[in-house]
Motif scaffolding. Structure first.
Motif, PDB file in Angstrom:
ATOM      1  N   LEU A  85       0.820  -1.208   0.000  1.00 26.71           N
ATOM      2  CA  LEU A  85       0.000   0.000   0.000  1.00 26.71           C
ATOM      3  C   LEU A  85       0.854   1.258   0.000  1.00 26.71           C
ATOM      4  CD1 LEU A  85      -2.802  -1.234   2.354  1.00 26.71           C
ATOM      5  CD2 LEU A  85      -3.167  -0.293   0.066  1.00 26.71           C
ATOM      6  N   LYS A  86       0.338   2.267  -0.664  1.00 29.62           N
ATOM      7  CA  LYS A  86       1.009   3.555  -0.799  1.00 29.62           C
ATOM      8  C   LYS A  86       0.108   4.641  -0.216  1.00 29.62           C
ATOM      9  CE  LYS A  86       2.894   2.051  -5.261  1.00 29.62           C
ATOM     10  NZ  LYS A  86       2.972   2.364  -6.711  1.00 29.62           N
ATOM     11  N   PRO A  87       0.688   5.753   0.195  1.00 27.01           N
ATOM     12  CA  PRO A  87      -0.156   6.854   0.706  1.00 27.01           C
ATOM     13  C   PRO A  87      -1.224   7.281  -0.293  1.00 27.01           C
ATOM     14  CG  PRO A  87       2.129   7.242   1.289  1.00 27.01           C
ATOM     15  CD  PRO A  87       2.125   6.032   0.391  1.00 27.01           C
ATOM     16  N   GLU A  88      -0.935   7.190  -1.571  1.00 29.78           N
ATOM     17  CA  GLU A  88      -1.920   7.589  -2.581  1.00 29.78           C
ATOM     18  C   GLU A  88      -3.078   6.600  -2.708  1.00 29.78           C
ATOM     19  OE1 GLU A  88       1.415   7.328  -2.986  1.00 29.78           O
ATOM     20  OE2 GLU A  88       1.930   6.582  -4.993  1.00 29.78           O
ATOM     21  N   ASP A  89      -3.012   5.477  -2.002  1.00 32.95           N
ATOM     22  CA  ASP A  89      -4.149   4.559  -1.956  1.00 32.95           C
ATOM     23  C   ASP A  89      -5.178   4.983  -0.910  1.00 32.95           C
ATOM     24  OD1 ASP A  89      -1.803   1.887  -2.400  1.00 32.95           O
ATOM     25  OD2 ASP A  89      -3.164   2.694  -3.920  1.00 32.95           O
ATOM     26  N   THR A  90      -4.852   6.003  -0.136  1.00 32.62           N
ATOM     27  CA  THR A  90      -5.781   6.499   0.880  1.00 32.62           C
ATOM     28  C   THR A  90      -7.066   6.981   0.226  1.00 32.62           C
ATOM     29  OG1 THR A  90      -4.030   7.116   2.415  1.00 32.62           O
ATOM     30  CG2 THR A  90      -6.139   8.270   2.640  1.00 32.62           C
ATOM     31  N   ALA A  91      -8.188   6.442   0.680  1.00 31.98           N
ATOM     32  CA  ALA A  91      -9.484   6.762   0.078  1.00 31.98           C
ATOM     33  C   ALA A  91     -10.572   6.021   0.849  1.00 31.98           C
ATOM     34  CB  ALA A  91      -9.519   6.344  -1.397  1.00 31.98           C
ATOM     35  N   VAL A  92     -11.806   6.369   0.537  1.00 36.12           N
ATOM     36  CA  VAL A  92     -12.942   5.541   0.945  1.00 36.12           C
ATOM     37  C   VAL A  92     -13.164   4.530  -0.174  1.00 36.12           C
ATOM     38  CG1 VAL A  92     -15.365   5.463   1.564  1.00 36.12           C
ATOM     39  CG2 VAL A  92     -13.953   7.408   2.273  1.00 36.12           C
ATOM     40  N   TYR A  93     -13.220   3.279   0.198  1.00 35.65           N
ATOM     41  CA  TYR A  93     -13.397   2.191  -0.769  1.00 35.65           C
ATOM     42  C   TYR A  93     -14.841   1.685  -0.708  1.00 35.65           C
ATOM     43  CZ  TYR A  93      -8.406   1.981  -1.736  1.00 35.65           C
ATOM     44  OH  TYR A  93      -7.128   2.291  -2.155  1.00 35.65           O
ATOM     45  N   TYR A  94     -15.413   1.548  -1.883  1.00 36.22           N
ATOM     46  CA  TYR A  94     -16.804   1.129  -2.015  1.00 36.22           C
ATOM     47  C   TYR A  94     -16.895  -0.123  -2.876  1.00 36.22           C
ATOM     48  CZ  TYR A  94     -17.654   6.083  -0.888  1.00 36.22           C
ATOM     49  OH  TYR A  94     -17.670   7.324  -0.314  1.00 36.22           O
ATOM     50  N   CYS A  95     -17.852  -0.974  -2.588  1.00 35.44           N
ATOM     51  CA  CYS A  95     -18.118  -2.070  -3.514  1.00 35.44           C
ATOM     52  C   CYS A  95     -19.464  -1.829  -4.184  1.00 35.44           C
ATOM     53  CB  CYS A  95     -18.082  -3.423  -2.831  1.00 35.44           C
ATOM     54  SG  CYS A  95     -19.431  -3.758  -1.687  1.00 35.44           S
ATOM     55  N   ALA A  96     -19.621  -2.459  -5.324  1.00 36.62           N
ATOM     56  CA  ALA A  96     -20.831  -2.304  -6.106  1.00 36.62           C
ATOM     57  C   ALA A  96     -21.122  -3.595  -6.847  1.00 36.62           C
ATOM     58  CB  ALA A  96     -20.684  -1.147  -7.099  1.00 36.62           C
ATOM     59  N   ALA A  97     -22.386  -3.806  -7.123  1.00 36.63           N
ATOM     60  CA  ALA A  97     -22.840  -4.988  -7.858  1.00 36.63           C
ATOM     61  C   ALA A  97     -23.569  -4.543  -9.111  1.00 36.63           C
ATOM     62  CB  ALA A  97     -23.766  -5.830  -6.988  1.00 36.63           C
ATOM     63  N   GLY A  98     -23.284  -5.204 -10.209  1.00 34.26           N
ATOM     64  CA  GLY A  98     -23.945  -4.860 -11.461  1.00 34.26           C
ATOM     65  C   GLY A  98     -23.482  -5.769 -12.573  1.00 34.26           C
ATOM     66  N   THR A  99     -23.394  -5.246 -13.766  1.00 32.78           N
ATOM     67  CA  THR A  99     -22.806  -5.995 -14.869  1.00 32.78           C
ATOM     68  C   THR A  99     -21.313  -5.707 -14.913  1.00 32.78           C
ATOM     69  OG1 THR A  99     -23.166  -4.229 -16.467  1.00 32.78           O
ATOM     70  CG2 THR A  99     -24.961  -5.809 -16.164  1.00 32.78           C
ATOM     71  N   TYR A 100     -20.578  -6.487 -15.668  1.00 37.20           N
ATOM     72  CA  TYR A 100     -19.125  -6.367 -15.689  1.00 37.20           C
ATOM     73  C   TYR A 100     -18.673  -4.994 -16.176  1.00 37.20           C
ATOM     74  CZ  TYR A 100     -14.264  -7.912 -16.148  1.00 37.20           C
ATOM     75  OH  TYR A 100     -12.909  -8.056 -16.013  1.00 37.20           O
ATOM     76  N   GLY A 101     -19.435  -4.393 -17.037  1.00 38.43           N
ATOM     77  CA  GLY A 101     -19.051  -3.094 -17.583  1.00 38.43           C
ATOM     78  C   GLY A 101     -19.725  -1.908 -16.912  1.00 38.43           C
ATOM     79  N   SER A 102     -20.403  -2.146 -15.808  1.00 39.64           N
ATOM     80  CA  SER A 102     -21.129  -1.064 -15.139  1.00 39.64           C
ATOM     81  C   SER A 102     -20.194   0.010 -14.619  1.00 39.64           C
ATOM     82  CB  SER A 102     -21.935  -1.609 -13.961  1.00 39.64           C
ATOM     83  OG  SER A 102     -22.982  -2.446 -14.378  1.00 39.64           O
ATOM     84  N   THR A 103     -20.656   1.235 -14.662  1.00 41.35           N
ATOM     85  CA  THR A 103     -19.991   2.317 -13.954  1.00 41.35           C
ATOM     86  C   THR A 103     -20.548   2.373 -12.535  1.00 41.35           C
ATOM     87  OG1 THR A 103     -21.679   3.894 -14.624  1.00 41.35           O
ATOM     88  CG2 THR A 103     -19.795   3.619 -16.097  1.00 41.35           C
ATOM     89  N   TRP A 104     -19.997   3.257 -11.718  1.00 38.99           N
ATOM     90  CA  TRP A 104     -20.513   3.411 -10.358  1.00 38.99           C
ATOM     91  C   TRP A 104     -21.980   3.811 -10.401  1.00 38.99           C
ATOM     92  CZ3 TRP A 104     -19.888   2.420  -5.434  1.00 38.99           C
ATOM     93  CH2 TRP A 104     -20.564   3.193  -4.479  1.00 38.99           C
ATOM     94  N   VAL A 105     -22.283   4.801 -11.202  1.00 38.98           N
ATOM     95  CA  VAL A 105     -23.658   5.297 -11.291  1.00 38.98           C
ATOM     96  C   VAL A 105     -24.573   4.231 -11.886  1.00 38.98           C
ATOM     97  CG1 VAL A 105     -25.141   7.039 -12.346  1.00 38.98           C
ATOM     98  CG2 VAL A 105     -22.922   7.694 -11.428  1.00 38.98           C
TER      99      VAL A 105
END
Length: 120
Positions: A85-105
């Motif tokens: 892990l690197k400092p630039e990996d700092t973030a809120v991580y989210y999971c999502a379910a959809g199709t393989y090509g889905s965007t977050w929205v």
């Protein structure tokens, strides 16, 4: 309906590892592609990794070789193993379910996120 709950985030030193989990409540988990996204302060949410219902995977260039996405359909859970892990990996991580090509929205379901902080 599928509810997603992330866990496993925390504070880790650079070079360390964390494993995130995303538990899904719902009987159709195995039919969904699953994805991990992250959003750092002041930045747009970005795709990190995804895994199809059949196990095909995709990684963003920034995490390729360091992160591994996997799923256990028997446990209705998707994982993100994060190494080096690197400092630039700092973030809120989210999971999502959809199709393989889905965007977050465009995802069918989205979790609430778990904070990952990497100190230098």
């Amino acid at each position: 309906q599928v509810q997603l709950v992330e866990s496993g985030g925390g504070l880790v030193q650079a070079g360390g590892s964390l494993r995130l989990s995303c538990a899904a409540a719902g009987r159709t988990f195995s039919s969904y592609a699953m994805a991990w996204y992250r959003q750092a302060p002041g930045k747009q949410r970005e795709s990190v990794a995804r895994i199809s219902s059949g196990g095909s995977t995709y990684y963003a260039d920034s995490v390729k070789g360091r992160f591994t996405i996997s799923r256990d359909n028997a446990k209705n859970t998707v994982y993100l193993l994060m190494n080096s892990l690197k400092p630039e990996d700092t973030a809120v991580y989210y999971c999502a379910a959809g199709t393989y090509g889905s965007t977050w929205v465009g995802s069918d379901y989205r979790g609430q996120g778990t904070q990952v902080t990497v100190s230098s």
